[in-house]
Design a protein around this motif. Sequence first.
Motif, PDB file in Angstrom:
ATOM      1  N   ILE A  30      30.486 -16.690   0.994  1.00  0.00           N
ATOM      2  CA  ILE A  30      29.593 -17.292   2.003  1.00  0.00           C
ATOM      3  C   ILE A  30      28.339 -17.827   1.312  1.00  0.00           C
ATOM      4  N   GLU A  31      27.964 -19.058   1.700  1.00  0.00           N
ATOM      5  CA  GLU A  31      26.727 -19.676   1.186  1.00  0.00           C
ATOM      6  C   GLU A  31      25.766 -19.817   2.367  1.00  0.00           C
ATOM      7  N   VAL A  32      24.522 -19.429   2.170  1.00  0.00           N
ATOM      8  CA  VAL A  32      23.516 -19.556   3.235  1.00  0.00           C
ATOM      9  C   VAL A  32      22.339 -20.364   2.702  1.00  0.00           C
ATOM     10  N   ILE A  33      22.004 -21.439   3.425  1.00  0.00           N
ATOM     11  CA  ILE A  33      20.885 -22.313   3.025  1.00  0.00           C
ATOM     12  C   ILE A  33      19.874 -22.345   4.168  1.00  0.00           C
ATOM     13  N   PRO A  34      18.639 -21.869   3.952  1.00  0.00           N
ATOM     14  CA  PRO A  34      17.626 -21.963   5.011  1.00  0.00           C
ATOM     15  C   PRO A  34      17.317 -23.430   5.307  1.00  0.00           C
ATOM     16  N   THR A  35      17.157 -23.770   6.586  1.00  0.00           N
ATOM     17  CA  THR A  35      16.826 -25.151   6.983  1.00  0.00           C
ATOM     18  C   THR A  35      15.625 -25.117   7.934  1.00  0.00           C
ATOM     19  N   ASP A  36      15.160 -26.301   8.327  1.00  0.00           N
ATOM     20  CA  ASP A  36      13.980 -26.353   9.193  1.00  0.00           C
ATOM     21  C   ASP A  36      14.265 -25.847  10.598  1.00  0.00           C
ATOM     22  N   GLU A  37      15.438 -26.199  11.110  1.00  0.00           N
ATOM     23  CA  GLU A  37      15.750 -25.680  12.447  1.00  0.00           C
ATOM     24  C   GLU A  37      17.253 -25.699  12.703  1.00  0.00           C
ATOM     25  N   GLY A  38      17.661 -24.866  13.666  1.00  0.00           N
ATOM     26  CA  GLY A  38      19.055 -24.864  14.126  1.00  0.00           C
ATOM     27  C   GLY A  38      19.982 -24.101  13.199  1.00  0.00           C
ATOM     28  N   VAL A  79      31.088 -21.002   4.845  1.00  0.00           N
ATOM     29  CA  VAL A  79      32.094 -20.066   4.322  1.00  0.00           C
ATOM     30  C   VAL A  79      32.991 -20.914   3.429  1.00  0.00           C
ATOM     31  N   TYR A  80      32.713 -20.908   2.122  1.00  0.00           N
ATOM     32  CA  TYR A  80      33.340 -21.901   1.256  1.00  0.00           C
ATOM     33  C   TYR A  80      34.649 -21.437   0.643  1.00  0.00           C
ATOM     34  N   LYS A  81      34.959 -20.162   0.758  1.00  0.00           N
ATOM     35  CA  LYS A  81      36.298 -19.698   0.380  1.00  0.00           C
ATOM     36  C   LYS A  81      36.585 -18.471   1.227  1.00  0.00           C
TER      37      LYS A  81
END
Length: 297
Positions: A30-38, A79-81
């Motif tokens: 699993i990869e998690v990238i913080p973003t500005d919203e949503g 979820v890249y794999k």
Amino acid sequence: MVRVKVPATTANMGPGFDALGMALSIYNYIEVIPTDEGVETLVESENLHLELEENLIYQAIKRVYDKVGESFGGFKIHVYKCDVPMSRGLGSSATCIVGGILAANELLGGKLSEQEMLEIANSMEGHPDNVAPALLGGMVASVQEDGKVYYSKVSVPSEVLCAVMVPNFKVSTNEARGVLPTSYSREDCVFNISRASLFISALHNGEIDTLRHVVQDRIHEPYRGKLIPNIDEVFQASKDAGGLCEFISGSGSTLLAFVHRDNSEYLENMKSVLGKLDNEWTIQIVSPNFEGASVVK
Ligand code: HSE
């Protein structure tokens, strides 16, 4: 951005209903990238279908941010794999919960201890037998009491491998918990308590020939076995092929056997039996995972 790798788990393991579990060398990434919203979720696998409102990964991330008192805009979750199938008793939901918690904690600089992460995971899952080994690795015996989780690692002899037999039908954990009785006779309780105790001791002492007589259950397998066509044939075939013991993995539908590392014919023998059944089954032999969930560098 953070990437985590979380192992599948097999829970119950015969007599240890809601108490014993072990991590396996099968993983979700699993990869998690913080973003500005949503929240945006991308799953590159048919193994996992996550509706946003029930996205366990997002809920787990949010629980960590709330506990630490940090605000956030949103997240891109990828979820890249995904090698852990859903609704097959291999701890797919635990991989999402533990993955989200570990990723969030890493993004926040590791503010939570392992014990705090475990207790958040347990509160989301409701029982610790999948989330504890998914986070900690190895075989784990665990108890939950008043929101706390007490656990101990169980040693697993190095010659033990796991045959993971996955059918093409699902069993939902809710349905499989629903078929269980609400009370048990003293005889059934003694049957399980004695076997769960001896199971741990036999593993600790490397007494693997005892496992066949120990890994038996009267709490859930007699009831859930009815949801798994051909379970008796598969268990008998495994025994005939030299399996050390067999059990329903978690709430099913996967069946799992301990196999001696030197049993080189087990896989082919079982493939031939499984190939003749009405449903499609896959089988792979994997080792226990001893590391638990980890950050992918
Ligand atoms: N101990 C849980 C159960 C595991 O058997 O319901 C679910 O994966």
